[in-house]
Design an enzyme around this catalytic site. Sequence first.
Site, mmCIF file in Angstrom:
data_model
loop_
_atom_site.group_PDB
_atom_site.id
_atom_site.type_symbol
_atom_site.label_atom_id
_atom_site.label_comp_id
_atom_site.label_asym_id
_atom_site.label_seq_id
_atom_site.Cartn_x
_atom_site.Cartn_y
_atom_site.Cartn_z
ATOM 1 N N GLY A 13 0.828 -1.212 0.000
ATOM 2 C CA GLY A 13 0.000 0.000 0.000
ATOM 3 C C GLY A 13 0.851 1.245 0.000
ATOM 4 N N GLY A 15 -0.399 4.424 0.483
ATOM 5 C CA GLY A 15 -1.132 5.549 1.068
ATOM 6 C C GLY A 15 -0.183 6.300 1.997
ATOM 7 N N TYR A 16 -0.741 7.096 2.884
ATOM 8 C CA TYR A 16 0.106 7.883 3.799
ATOM 9 C C TYR A 16 1.055 6.989 4.581
ATOM 10 N N ASN A 40 1.710 -1.426 -4.800
ATOM 11 C CA ASN A 40 0.479 -0.625 -4.776
ATOM 12 C C ASN A 40 -0.342 -0.937 -6.022
ATOM 13 N N LYS A 41 -1.665 -0.828 -5.838
ATOM 14 C CA LYS A 41 -2.614 -1.123 -6.916
ATOM 15 C C LYS A 41 -2.379 -0.255 -8.147
ATOM 16 N N GLU A 171 -17.140 17.696 5.231
ATOM 17 C CA GLU A 171 -16.216 18.275 4.233
ATOM 18 C C GLU A 171 -16.791 18.130 2.822
ATOM 19 N N ALA A 318 -4.944 10.536 8.665
ATOM 20 C CA ALA A 318 -3.690 10.650 7.928
ATOM 21 C C ALA A 318 -2.590 11.145 8.868
ATOM 22 N N GLN A 319 -2.984 12.055 9.756
ATOM 23 C CA GLN A 319 -2.026 12.599 10.722
ATOM 24 C C GLN A 319 -1.333 11.467 11.493
HETATM 25 P P1 FAD Z 1 -5.019 5.006 2.370
HETATM 26 O O1 FAD Z 1 -4.856 6.472 2.273
HETATM 27 O O2 FAD Z 1 -6.387 4.426 2.298
HETATM 28 O O3 FAD Z 1 -4.113 4.325 1.234
HETATM 29 C C1 FAD Z 1 -4.116 2.939 1.016
HETATM 30 C C2 FAD Z 1 -3.310 2.624 -0.227
HETATM 31 O O4 FAD Z 1 -3.301 1.216 -0.431
HETATM 32 C C3 FAD Z 1 -3.888 3.232 -1.513
HETATM 33 O O5 FAD Z 1 -2.853 3.711 -2.330
HETATM 34 C C4 FAD Z 1 -4.584 2.041 -2.183
HETATM 35 O O6 FAD Z 1 -4.646 2.144 -3.598
HETATM 36 C C5 FAD Z 1 -3.677 0.899 -1.753
HETATM 37 N N1 FAD Z 1 -4.357 -0.382 -1.738
HETATM 38 C C6 FAD Z 1 -5.546 -0.692 -1.135
HETATM 39 N N2 FAD Z 1 -5.841 -1.990 -1.319
HETATM 40 C C7 FAD Z 1 -4.842 -2.512 -2.056
HETATM 41 C C8 FAD Z 1 -4.570 -3.814 -2.564
HETATM 42 N N3 FAD Z 1 -5.390 -4.843 -2.341
HETATM 43 N N4 FAD Z 1 -3.431 -4.001 -3.273
HETATM 44 C C9 FAD Z 1 -2.572 -2.984 -3.505
HETATM 45 N N5 FAD Z 1 -2.773 -1.740 -3.047
HETATM 46 C C10 FAD Z 1 -3.886 -1.508 -2.334
HETATM 47 N N6 FAD Z 1 -7.245 12.462 7.977
HETATM 48 C C11 FAD Z 1 -6.578 13.533 8.491
HETATM 49 O O7 FAD Z 1 -5.677 13.363 9.315
HETATM 50 N N7 FAD Z 1 -6.878 14.808 8.077
HETATM 51 C C12 FAD Z 1 -7.812 15.068 7.149
HETATM 52 O O8 FAD Z 1 -8.055 16.227 6.816
HETATM 53 C C13 FAD Z 1 -8.531 13.969 6.587
HETATM 54 N N8 FAD Z 1 -9.445 14.181 5.612
HETATM 55 C C14 FAD Z 1 -10.069 13.109 5.027
HETATM 56 C C15 FAD Z 1 -10.974 13.352 3.982
HETATM 57 C C16 FAD Z 1 -11.616 12.290 3.381
HETATM 58 C C17 FAD Z 1 -12.563 12.558 2.238
HETATM 59 C C18 FAD Z 1 -11.383 10.954 3.825
HETATM 60 C C19 FAD Z 1 -12.082 9.797 3.153
HETATM 61 C C20 FAD Z 1 -10.493 10.701 4.852
HETATM 62 C C21 FAD Z 1 -9.822 11.774 5.469
HETATM 63 N N9 FAD Z 1 -8.895 11.582 6.504
HETATM 64 C C22 FAD Z 1 -8.209 12.645 7.044
HETATM 65 C C23 FAD Z 1 -8.556 10.210 6.928
HETATM 66 C C24 FAD Z 1 -7.296 9.738 6.153
HETATM 67 O O9 FAD Z 1 -7.459 9.968 4.787
HETATM 68 C C25 FAD Z 1 -6.974 8.265 6.393
HETATM 69 O O10 FAD Z 1 -6.813 8.068 7.774
HETATM 70 C C26 FAD Z 1 -5.690 7.893 5.644
HETATM 71 O O11 FAD Z 1 -5.893 7.986 4.255
HETATM 72 C C27 FAD Z 1 -5.175 6.503 6.000
HETATM 73 O O12 FAD Z 1 -3.982 6.300 5.334
HETATM 74 P P2 FAD Z 1 -3.507 4.843 4.926
HETATM 75 O O13 FAD Z 1 -2.072 4.964 4.480
HETATM 76 O O14 FAD Z 1 -3.824 3.870 5.983
HETATM 77 O O15 FAD Z 1 -4.410 4.393 3.700
HETATM 78 P P1 NAD Z 2 -16.865 8.807 11.098
HETATM 79 O O1 NAD Z 2 -17.036 7.437 11.644
HETATM 80 O O2 NAD Z 2 -15.968 9.745 11.783
HETATM 81 O O3 NAD Z 2 -18.303 9.512 10.979
HETATM 82 C C1 NAD Z 2 -19.413 8.823 10.484
HETATM 83 C C2 NAD Z 2 -20.706 9.524 10.899
HETATM 84 O O4 NAD Z 2 -21.801 8.825 10.339
HETATM 85 C C3 NAD Z 2 -20.920 9.544 12.407
HETATM 86 O O5 NAD Z 2 -21.213 10.859 12.795
HETATM 87 C C4 NAD Z 2 -22.064 8.569 12.617
HETATM 88 O O6 NAD Z 2 -22.895 8.933 13.713
HETATM 89 C C5 NAD Z 2 -22.825 8.680 11.308
HETATM 90 N N1 NAD Z 2 -23.634 7.486 10.983
HETATM 91 C C6 NAD Z 2 -23.314 6.175 11.191
HETATM 92 N N2 NAD Z 2 -24.320 5.380 10.768
HETATM 93 C C7 NAD Z 2 -25.297 6.188 10.264
HETATM 94 C C8 NAD Z 2 -26.566 5.946 9.677
HETATM 95 N N3 NAD Z 2 -27.048 4.705 9.512
HETATM 96 N N4 NAD Z 2 -27.297 7.000 9.260
HETATM 97 C C9 NAD Z 2 -26.823 8.266 9.399
HETATM 98 N N5 NAD Z 2 -25.626 8.555 9.975
HETATM 99 C C10 NAD Z 2 -24.861 7.526 10.399
HETATM 100 O O7 NAD Z 2 -16.429 8.577 9.576
HETATM 101 P P2 NAD Z 2 -15.777 9.611 8.532
HETATM 102 O O8 NAD Z 2 -16.382 10.962 8.657
HETATM 103 O O9 NAD Z 2 -15.821 8.916 7.230
HETATM 104 O O10 NAD Z 2 -14.270 9.707 9.001
HETATM 105 C C11 NAD Z 2 -13.411 8.580 8.921
HETATM 106 C C12 NAD Z 2 -12.084 8.897 9.584
HETATM 107 O O11 NAD Z 2 -11.394 9.877 8.808
HETATM 108 C C13 NAD Z 2 -12.261 9.492 10.967
HETATM 109 O O12 NAD Z 2 -11.238 9.004 11.784
HETATM 110 C C14 NAD Z 2 -12.088 10.973 10.751
HETATM 111 O O13 NAD Z 2 -11.542 11.618 11.893
HETATM 112 C C15 NAD Z 2 -11.108 11.013 9.603
HETATM 113 N N6 NAD Z 2 -11.317 12.244 8.817
HETATM 114 C C16 NAD Z 2 -10.707 13.371 9.266
HETATM 115 C C17 NAD Z 2 -10.911 14.565 8.594
HETATM 116 C C18 NAD Z 2 -10.237 15.818 9.099
HETATM 117 O O14 NAD Z 2 -9.432 15.735 10.025
HETATM 118 N N7 NAD Z 2 -10.507 16.969 8.524
HETATM 119 C C19 NAD Z 2 -11.739 14.611 7.464
HETATM 120 C C20 NAD Z 2 -12.363 13.421 7.039
HETATM 121 C C21 NAD Z 2 -12.151 12.247 7.740
#
Ligand code: FAD
Ligand code: NAD
Length: 405
Positions: A13, A15-16, A40-41, A171, A318-319
Amino acid sequence: MIGLKKPDILILGAGYGGIMTAVNLEKKLGVDDANITLVNKHDYHYQTTWLHENAAGTLHHDKTRIQIKDIISPNKVKFVQDTVKEIKTDDKRVVLENGELTYDYLVVGLGFESETFGIKGLKEHAFSIRSINAAREIREHLDYKFSQYNNTQREDLLTIVVGGAGFTGIEFVGELANRVPELCKEFDIDRSKVRIVNVEAAPTALPGFDPALVEYAMEHLERKGVEFRIGTAIKECTPEGIVVEKDGHVEEIKAATVVWAAGVRGNSILDASGFETMRGRIKVEKDLRAPGFNDVFIVGDCALIINDEINRPYPPTAQIAIQEAEVCAKNLASLVKGNNELEGFTPDIKGTVCSLGEDDAIGVVGDKKIFGKTASVMKKVIDNRYLYKLGGPSMVLKKGKLKMF
Ligand code: FAD
Ligand code: NAD
């Protein structure tokens, strides 16, 4: 050092967690110390934290993805583009779609999947924001639904439901609120016909976050036309929309677009490979190894770390993934150099900033609350700081968010 052979370090993987482990290892180990392979994929790393912008169409996905060859040096890390199918810990093997790799040390950074809690119809009919391809599909789908409207006058084509008002849901609706007026202009549609409905089961949006900041977020988003349904649970998703329930009252909301942003879990490959998990996440030891395995490290959303102060897991972010990658690389370098005393990992949470669209945000940094432009600039600083860690100043210039004010 294992025997006389250079040990094989295999990172799954990019990712971060995975890519930052590779970047840190490049600095800590020489080519004679170990063979490092990253799988990675795709041939790109993407910033998952920007995917909601790609999905809404406010940022092109090419800005979010970065070619892996532009990050890691091929002399130090071998990159294999393939999909991981299963980890066979008994004989230290990883099965890929197109082959197999063996390891002496394994790092699992396969990230998250959407958690649908078994709710009927979600897997079949709802989108989720989990990858570049998933985000691109949502953007294209929105364009298509808006383009159909004037030929059919079906109001559900202009209703967008977002499940969950956690950080991802909030967001995403922030971006949608900015994107919808552009879509309306492009497809000759009156803005008042479009509905963005954010459904949250808990008694508040952003459960657990500072209530004054949550109020600010909701007020600002409502002013831009977002409808909140708080204390309302999604019970079912159908081809026509969703079924919700509030205080025993069941209602159907017709919508051509349903985006599920209400929960994540670790990659199901871990369950399939026989690891003991909680919603796909392995409760790791202090040194980030999987319990019972002295050669398997877990980073990012596949790792579960308990916050001892409240005896609950840290939310996967990600942090934390980036911080884990530093400790994981340090520990791998120690093992390769024959030192078995490994460092323990404790997250150092600097704060949380939640964007509400391009120029608005809310956040807590240290013990300070920030909102509006200040928070929005802070979010861009955090993003650029990550790019700097990943690839220095040139990466910030190429992919960074440079329009601050
Ligand atoms: P990922 O970022 O999920 O990366 C996984 C990697 O593995 C990818 O490159 C994928 O292609 C690869 N992979 C997966 N399966 C396979 C496979 N079978 N074979 C090969 N490769 C594979 N966190 C924050 O701290 N701050 C934020 O502002 C924030 N904003 C977010 C906004 C959104 C919309 C979302 C969805 C999440 C956000 N998060 C944020 C949470 C954060 O993105 C995740 O915690 C973080 O991405 C986790 O990192 P990771 O390295 O575990 O995996
Ligand atoms: P989350 O689990 O944090 O939030 C999911 C929300 O969906 C909750 O408020 C929950 O009560 C609600 N929910 C659950 N089941 C439901 C249902 N059946 N109907 C309606 N609402 C329902 O998930 P997320 O927002 O995808 O975040 C995932 C992770 O990524 C978290 O750890 C979050 O902190 C992180 N993240 C961080 C940031 C940032 O720091 N800016 C941004 C995006 C995500």
